[in-house]
Design a protein around this motif. Structure first.
Motif, short mmCIF file in Angstrom:
data_model
loop_
_atom_site.label_atom_id
_atom_site.label_comp_id
_atom_site.label_asym_id
_atom_site.label_seq_id
_atom_site.Cartn_x
_atom_site.Cartn_y
_atom_site.Cartn_z
N ARG A 50 0.84 -1.21 0.00
CA ARG A 50 0.00 0.00 0.00
C ARG A 50 0.86 1.25 0.00
O ARG A 50 0.59 2.21 -0.73
N ASP A 51 1.91 1.26 0.80
CA ASP A 51 2.77 2.44 0.89
C ASP A 51 3.50 2.70 -0.43
O ASP A 51 3.66 3.86 -0.85
N LEU A 52 3.94 1.64 -1.10
CA LEU A 52 4.62 1.82 -2.38
C LEU A 52 3.64 2.27 -3.46
O LEU A 52 3.99 3.06 -4.34
N ASP A 53 2.41 1.76 -3.41
CA ASP A 53 1.39 2.23 -4.35
C ASP A 53 1.08 3.71 -4.11
O ASP A 53 0.92 4.48 -5.07
N LEU A 54 1.04 4.12 -2.85
CA LEU A 54 0.79 5.52 -2.54
C LEU A 54 1.95 6.39 -2.98
O LEU A 54 1.75 7.49 -3.52
N ALA A 55 3.16 5.90 -2.80
CA ALA A 55 4.34 6.65 -3.27
C ALA A 55 4.30 6.83 -4.78
O ALA A 55 4.61 7.91 -5.29
N SER A 56 3.89 5.79 -5.49
CA SER A 56 3.77 5.88 -6.95
C SER A 56 2.72 6.91 -7.35
O SER A 56 2.92 7.68 -8.30
N THR A 57 1.61 6.93 -6.62
CA THR A 57 0.55 7.89 -6.90
C THR A 57 1.04 9.32 -6.67
O THR A 57 0.82 10.22 -7.49
N GLU A 71 6.92 13.80 -0.22
CA GLU A 71 6.15 12.77 0.49
C GLU A 71 6.39 11.40 -0.13
O GLU A 71 6.54 10.40 0.59
N ALA A 72 6.43 11.34 -1.45
CA ALA A 72 6.67 10.06 -2.13
C ALA A 72 8.05 9.50 -1.79
O ALA A 72 8.20 8.31 -1.49
N LEU A 73 9.05 10.37 -1.81
CA LEU A 73 10.41 9.94 -1.51
C LEU A 73 10.52 9.45 -0.07
O LEU A 73 11.14 8.40 0.20
N GLU A 74 9.91 10.17 0.85
CA GLU A 74 9.94 9.77 2.26
C GLU A 74 9.31 8.38 2.45
O GLU A 74 9.82 7.55 3.21
N MET A 75 8.23 8.13 1.76
CA MET A 75 7.54 6.85 1.87
C MET A 75 8.38 5.71 1.29
O MET A 75 8.46 4.62 1.85
#
Length: 254
Positions: A127-134, A157-161
């Motif tokens: 889920r976190d990687l999908d959110l980072a991609s988004t 935010e994406a990079l932090e995730m």
């Protein structure tokens, strides 16, 4: 089913290496095989269709890409639980379609729908990687729209995730950090950009062999050299002056 998976994977490899004319027939074949395997909407058909849509984006066939992406999303909505993070893949593809066509508000709308879906799902690795991609995709739309402030925010935010979920030397982190460095340079934060790009360069040099043929990482490495040189001179201009024949790289450069 195993044949369709093999055909689809080969088609994706061609697509990701910029060989779009070889990719599309294989992805169309994978879709046809999977349609023949199932007499009802199935997530495997949806996945093959969305891969084909991604190839159409790179060919600038955006009308076809949108039609395919919408069909894939409709099928995914039937065959995948409404709270499943994989639904974001289809929303993100629609976001890419509209960004490619210059319809940035539509693109933002789809990425925001994807983010809303994912933020309502408990945190996990996938889920976190999908959110980072988004978030990464959303940052690209903001950049294309000229909104560097918001692009910086969501890309950070994406990079932090990603840094929480992936090894430090993972190419995805380098890719996201490269994009963040680019945004910082456009915002006039030259020193910060230079530090980020040097870090990206070190990761790519350590993790990619000279014979590497993955198009995005290969060109990101070349792009980083260009950015470092530009930052040294403190002549930050639109990176669209750096034109590459590869279709995927042109999309990234927009």
């Amino acid at each position: 089913q195993s044949l369709s998976t093999t055909v689809m994977n080969v088609g994706c490899c061609y697509r990701d290496s910029g060989k779009l004319q070889e990719s599309v027939p294989l992805l169309e074949e994978a879709v046809a095989i999977r349609r023949a395997c199932y007499s009802f909407p199935h997530k495997d058909i949806a996945l093959a269709i969305v891969h084909l849509s991604e190839a159409c984006i790179l060919l600038n066939e955006t009308d076809k890409a949108i039609e395919l992406a919408r069909e894939a999303l409709d099928m995914a909505n039937i065959s995948i639980p409404s709270s499943h993070s994989h639904l974001s893949w289809y929303m993100n593809t629609l976001g890419k379609c509209y960004r490619s066509r210059g319809e940035y508000e539509n693109a933002i709308s789809w990425y925001e729908k994807s983010r809303e879906l994912l933020t309502g799902i408990p945190s996990s690795h996938s889920r976190d990687l999908d959110l980072a991609s988004t978030l990464y995709g959303l940052s690209c739309v903001y950049q294309s729209k000229g909104n560097i402030v918001d692009a910086l925010k969501v890309c950070s935010e994406a990079l932090e995730m990603e840094e929480k979920r992936l090894p430090a030397a993972h190419p995805s982190i380098a890719t996201c950090a490269m994009r963040l460095g680019w945004y910082n340079s456009k915002a006039g934060r030259y020193e910060e950009s230079l530090l980020q790009l040097k870090s990206v360069l070190a990761v790519l040099q350590d993790t990619l062999p000279r014979s590497h043929h993955t198009t995005d990482c290969h060109y990101f490495l070349a792009f980083t050299f260009l950015m470092l040189e530009t930052c040294h001179k403190q002549k930050i201009m639109s990176m669209n002056v750096f034109v590459c024949e590869n279709a995927y790289f042109r999309l990234v450069m927009q």
